[in-house]
Design a protein around this motif. Structure first.
Motif, PDB file in Angstrom:
ATOM      1  N   CYS B   6       8.706  46.209  20.375  1.00 60.82           N
ATOM      2  CA  CYS B   6       7.698  46.153  19.315  1.00 60.82           C
ATOM      3  C   CYS B   6       6.547  45.247  19.763  1.00 60.82           C
ATOM      4  CB  CYS B   6       8.305  45.634  18.016  1.00 60.82           C
ATOM      5  SG  CYS B   6       7.044  45.371  16.741  1.00 60.82           S
ATOM      6  N   TYR B   8       4.303  43.882  18.117  1.00 58.31           N
ATOM      7  CA  TYR B   8       4.021  42.784  17.167  1.00 58.31           C
ATOM      8  C   TYR B   8       5.106  41.707  17.261  1.00 58.31           C
ATOM      9  CZ  TYR B   8       0.418  45.782  15.262  1.00 58.31           C
ATOM     10  OH  TYR B   8      -0.700  46.569  15.135  1.00 58.31           O
ATOM     11  N   CYS B   9       6.372  42.120  17.256  1.00 60.26           N
ATOM     12  CA  CYS B   9       7.476  41.156  17.385  1.00 60.26           C
ATOM     13  C   CYS B   9       7.582  40.638  18.820  1.00 60.26           C
ATOM     14  CB  CYS B   9       8.797  41.799  16.983  1.00 60.26           C
ATOM     15  SG  CYS B   9       8.883  42.244  15.234  1.00 60.26           S
ATOM     16  N   HIS B  60       7.958  49.829  12.768  1.00 62.75           N
ATOM     17  CA  HIS B  60       9.092  48.896  12.823  1.00 62.75           C
ATOM     18  C   HIS B  60       9.517  48.562  11.388  1.00 62.75           C
ATOM     19  CE1 HIS B  60      10.945  45.051  14.762  1.00 62.75           C
ATOM     20  NE2 HIS B  60      11.844  45.931  14.376  1.00 62.75           N
ATOM     21  N   CYS B  64       9.237  43.991  11.447  1.00 62.37           N
ATOM     22  CA  CYS B  64       7.969  43.412  10.985  1.00 62.37           C
ATOM     23  C   CYS B  64       7.194  44.357  10.071  1.00 62.37           C
ATOM     24  CB  CYS B  64       7.122  43.040  12.189  1.00 62.37           C
ATOM     25  SG  CYS B  64       6.605  44.469  13.166  1.00 62.37           S
TER      26      CYS B  64
END
Ligand SMILES: [Zn+2]
Lengths: 184, 90
Positions: B6, B8-9, B60, B64
C-alpha cells in the motif's frame, strides 16, 4: 446545527446487552476480557493541522502511530479511544469531521504470552511486526477490527458491535484450540 | 496469501484487506451533457482488458481506506508496482 426532527435513542452497548460473558476468560497463557468503557471518536481532515487546532493537540502523522489515545488509521483519518465521558470540540464551520462513535464498537483485551497466537489464528497481517504503541485497522477472519498493541503482550481489539458476539466466541475458540502451544 | 504494497501505509499487507476497483486512469467526462450514446458506452463499459500489464485501482478498505493505483500482470498475478491516486501512469 440542522434540526432534522428525528429523535434517535441512545444505543446502550455493553457486554450485558450482547449477552456476552462478563469475562475475563483465562486460557493457557492468554486472558480475554472486556476493555473499560471508552469514548470513541472518528476524526477526519484533509489537513491535519486544522484538526490539530480544533482539538488543541498534535495528532500522530504517520499511519499506525498513536498518541494520547488517538491512532492514525489513514492519511486523513484518526480514531480516538478516550476515557468515558470525554467530549471533543466539533470544529463547526471548519473542514474537519469530529464524530462521536462511542456506541459503534466494543473493545476486547487479549493479554499474555499466548495473545499474539490467538490474534494470528484469524488475522493474516504479521502482527508480530506491529511495534508496541502502534495500531492498525485489519481483519480477523472476515470481520473488520482495529488492533492496538498497548504492550508487548497486551492487545486492545475494537470491533463493531454487530460483529462483537461472533468475535468474542471466535477468540474463545482460538484460545481453546491453541491451548498448550500458544506461548510465543 | 498475496501481499500488496500500500503506497499510503508504505508496507506490504494481506490481500484480504483490499478491494479491487477496476481499470485505472479512466477520466470522467468533464461535461457529461455533451456526451453521445457512443461516448457513454465507451466511458462506462469499454475496458482495455490486456493480457499482461494492467493499470488498475485498488482500495485498502480494511486498512487506511485509500484508493490507489497498481500495475499488475494479468497472466502471472504479480504486482509490478503500486502508486498513489493522482500520480501519473507508471
Ligand atoms: Zn493502506
Amino acid at each position: 446545527m440542522v434540526e432534522i426532527g428525528v429523535k434517535i435513542a441512545p444505543v446502550a452497548v455493553s457486554a450485558a446487552d450482547l449477552k456476552l460473558g462478563s469475562g475475563p476468560v483465562e486460557g493457557t497463557g492468554v486472558r480475554l476480557s472486556h476493555a473499560e468503557t471508552k469514548a470513541r471518536y472518528s476524526l477526519r481532515a484533509r489537513d491535519a493541522a486544522v484538526l490539530d487546532g480544533v482539538l488543541g493537540r498534535k495528532l500522530p502523522a504517520k499511519i499506525g502511530d498513536t498518541a494520547d489515545g488517538i491512532a492514525c488509521l489513514g492519511p486523513d483519518e484518526w480514531y480516538a479511544l478516550l476515557p468515558e465521558g470525554t467530549t471533543l470540540p466539533k470544529g463547526e464551520g471548519l473542514p474537519v469531521s469530529v464524530v462521536d462513535v462511542s456506541s459503534r464498537a466494543l473493545g476486547f483485551v487479549l493479554e499474555g504470552p499466548g495473545a499474539l497466537a490467538v490474534l494470528s489464528s484469524g488475522c493474516p497481517l504479521d502482527l508480530a511486526k506491529l511495534a508496541v504503541g502502534r495500531a492498525t485497522r485489519t481483519v480477523f477472519e472476515t470481520v473488520e477490527i482495529v488492533v492496538w498493541r498497548e504492550a508487548e503482550d497486551r492487545w486492545h481489539v475494537e470491533v463493531w458491535r454487530s460483529f462483537a458476539i461472533w468475535l468474542w466466541h471466535a477468540f474463545l475458540a482460538a484460545m481453546h484450540s491453541s491451548g498448550g502451544h500458544a506461548a510465543k | 496469501m498475496l501481499l500488496i504494497h500500500c503506497p499510503y501505509c508504505e508496507e506490504a499487507r494481506p490481500e484480504v484487506e483490499f478491494v479491487y476497483g477496476g481499470e485505472a486512469h479512466i477520466a470522467r467526462p468533464l461535461d457529461p451533457s455533451t456526451y453521445s450514446d457512443a461516448e457513454w458506452e465507451e466511458f462506462l463499459y469499454i475496458r482495455s482488458n490486456p493480457r499482461g500489464r494492467h493499470h488498475e485501482r485498488w482500495r485498502h478498505t480494511h486498512g487506511c481506506g485509500r484508493f490507489f493505483n497498481a500495475v499488475r500482470d494479468t497472466v502471472t498475478d504479480v504486482f509490478e508496482t503500486t502508486y498513489k491516486a493522482g500520480e501519473p501512469r507508471k
